[in-house]
Scaffold this motif. Structure first.
Motif, PDB file in Angstrom:
ATOM      1  N   CYS A  10      -4.442   1.772  -1.174  1.00  0.00           N
ATOM      2  CA  CYS A  10      -3.484   1.362  -0.159  1.00  0.00           C
ATOM      3  C   CYS A  10      -2.125   1.993  -0.389  1.00  0.00           C
ATOM      4  CB  CYS A  10      -3.382  -0.161  -0.066  1.00  0.00           C
ATOM      5  SG  CYS A  10      -2.693  -0.972  -1.505  1.00  0.00           S
TER       6      CYS A  10
ATOM      7  N   PRO B  52      -5.303   0.783   9.370  1.00  0.00           N
ATOM      8  CA  PRO B  52      -4.315  -0.264   9.095  1.00  0.00           C
ATOM      9  C   PRO B  52      -4.963  -1.473   8.437  1.00  0.00           C
ATOM     10  CG  PRO B  52      -4.210   0.453  11.391  1.00  0.00           C
ATOM     11  CD  PRO B  52      -5.459   1.030  10.817  1.00  0.00           C
TER      12      PRO B  52
ATOM     13  N   GLU C 181      -1.893 -13.727   7.278  1.00  0.00           N
ATOM     14  CA  GLU C 181      -2.040 -12.682   8.289  1.00  0.00           C
ATOM     15  C   GLU C 181      -3.496 -12.532   8.668  1.00  0.00           C
ATOM     16  OE1 GLU C 181      -0.255  -9.045   6.976  1.00  0.00           O
ATOM     17  OE2 GLU C 181      -1.041  -7.924   8.687  1.00  0.00           O
TER      18      GLU C 181
ATOM     19  N   ASP D 155      -0.681  -6.775   5.379  1.00  0.00           N
ATOM     20  CA  ASP D 155       0.525  -6.577   4.574  1.00  0.00           C
ATOM     21  C   ASP D 155       1.178  -5.213   4.838  1.00  0.00           C
ATOM     22  OD1 ASP D 155       2.306  -7.747   2.775  1.00  0.00           O
ATOM     23  OD2 ASP D 155       1.391  -6.762   1.044  1.00  0.00           O
ATOM     24  N   ASN D 156       1.043  -4.744   6.089  1.00  0.00           N
ATOM     25  CA  ASN D 156       1.693  -3.491   6.501  1.00  0.00           C
ATOM     26  C   ASN D 156       1.264  -2.287   5.668  1.00  0.00           C
ATOM     27  OD1 ASN D 156       3.374  -2.347   8.454  1.00  0.00           O
ATOM     28  ND2 ASN D 156       5.056  -2.185   6.997  1.00  0.00           N
ATOM     29  N   LYS D 157      -0.023  -2.261   5.343  1.00  0.00           N
ATOM     30  CA  LYS D 157      -0.555  -1.177   4.514  1.00  0.00           C
ATOM     31  C   LYS D 157      -1.491  -0.292   5.329  1.00  0.00           C
ATOM     32  CE  LYS D 157       0.819  -2.388   0.272  1.00  0.00           C
ATOM     33  NZ  LYS D 157       1.794  -3.423   0.679  1.00  0.00           N
TER      34      LYS D 157
ATOM     35  N   GLU E 275       2.018   1.982   1.531  1.00  0.00           N
ATOM     36  CA  GLU E 275       2.898   1.400   2.539  1.00  0.00           C
ATOM     37  C   GLU E 275       2.762   2.203   3.821  1.00  0.00           C
ATOM     38  OE1 GLU E 275       4.671  -1.346   2.191  1.00  0.00           O
ATOM     39  OE2 GLU E 275       4.197  -1.552   0.071  1.00  0.00           O
ATOM     40  N   GLN E 276       2.650   1.485   4.930  1.00  0.00           N
ATOM     41  CA  GLN E 276       2.572   2.183   6.215  1.00  0.00           C
ATOM     42  C   GLN E 276       3.972   2.640   6.598  1.00  0.00           C
ATOM     43  OE1 GLN E 276       0.598  -0.213   9.119  1.00  0.00           O
ATOM     44  NE2 GLN E 276      -0.379   1.585   9.984  1.00  0.00           N
TER      45      GLN E 276
END
Ligand code: ZN
Length: 133
Positions: free
Chosen positions: A129, A106, A33, A109-111, A131-132
């Motif tokens: 971190c 942001p 990513e 890893d969608n964090k 989870e978003q």
């Protein structure tokens, strides 16, 4: 803090390092990513409950480029999973730690993430971190 979520490792060449870490860990990376705001391209490996994040700079102004210039390749940061990055950031700032980010942002890893400055954590760049949602 819940647990160590991942360990970030600064590398010069992500392709070569992906192959090396695949041999080392006996598993292949499960995602790659790019995080444009940080000037990095990352890949992730799972080791049990913890992840290894390899980071390669995508520009000379990237923090990873500067890190490798001054310290060479190696462990760049440790990331701790937290329930609420805002709340944890406030707790730590109140306790005297220096934050690099005043507000979470942001990350890969969608964090949602924030960093503490290594000068207040014995030289260890520390990421919070969650989870978003
Ligand atoms: Zn990280």
């Amino acid at each position: 803090m819940q647990k160590i979520e991942h360990i970030g490792i600064a590398v010069k060449n992500l392709e070569e390092s992906n192959q090396r870490f695949a041999k080392l860990l006996n598993t292949i990376h499960y995602k790659t990513e790019e995080v444009q705001s940080e000037g990095v391209i990352t890949s992730f490996f799972r080791v049990g409950d913890v992840k290894i994040e390899l980071l390669q700079a995508t520009s000379e102004s990237s923090p990873i480029h500067r890190f490798i210039d001054s310290k060479g390749e190696g462990i760049h940061h440790i990331a701790f999973a937290v329930d609420d990055v805002n709340a944890e950031l406030k707790r730590l700032k109140d306790a005297g730690f220096d934050a690099i980010h005043d507000k979470p942002k942001p990350g890969a890893d969608n964090k949602i993430i924030a960093f503490l400055h290594p000068k207040s954590t014995n030289g260890v760049l520390t990421e919070l971190c969650a989870e978003q949602l």
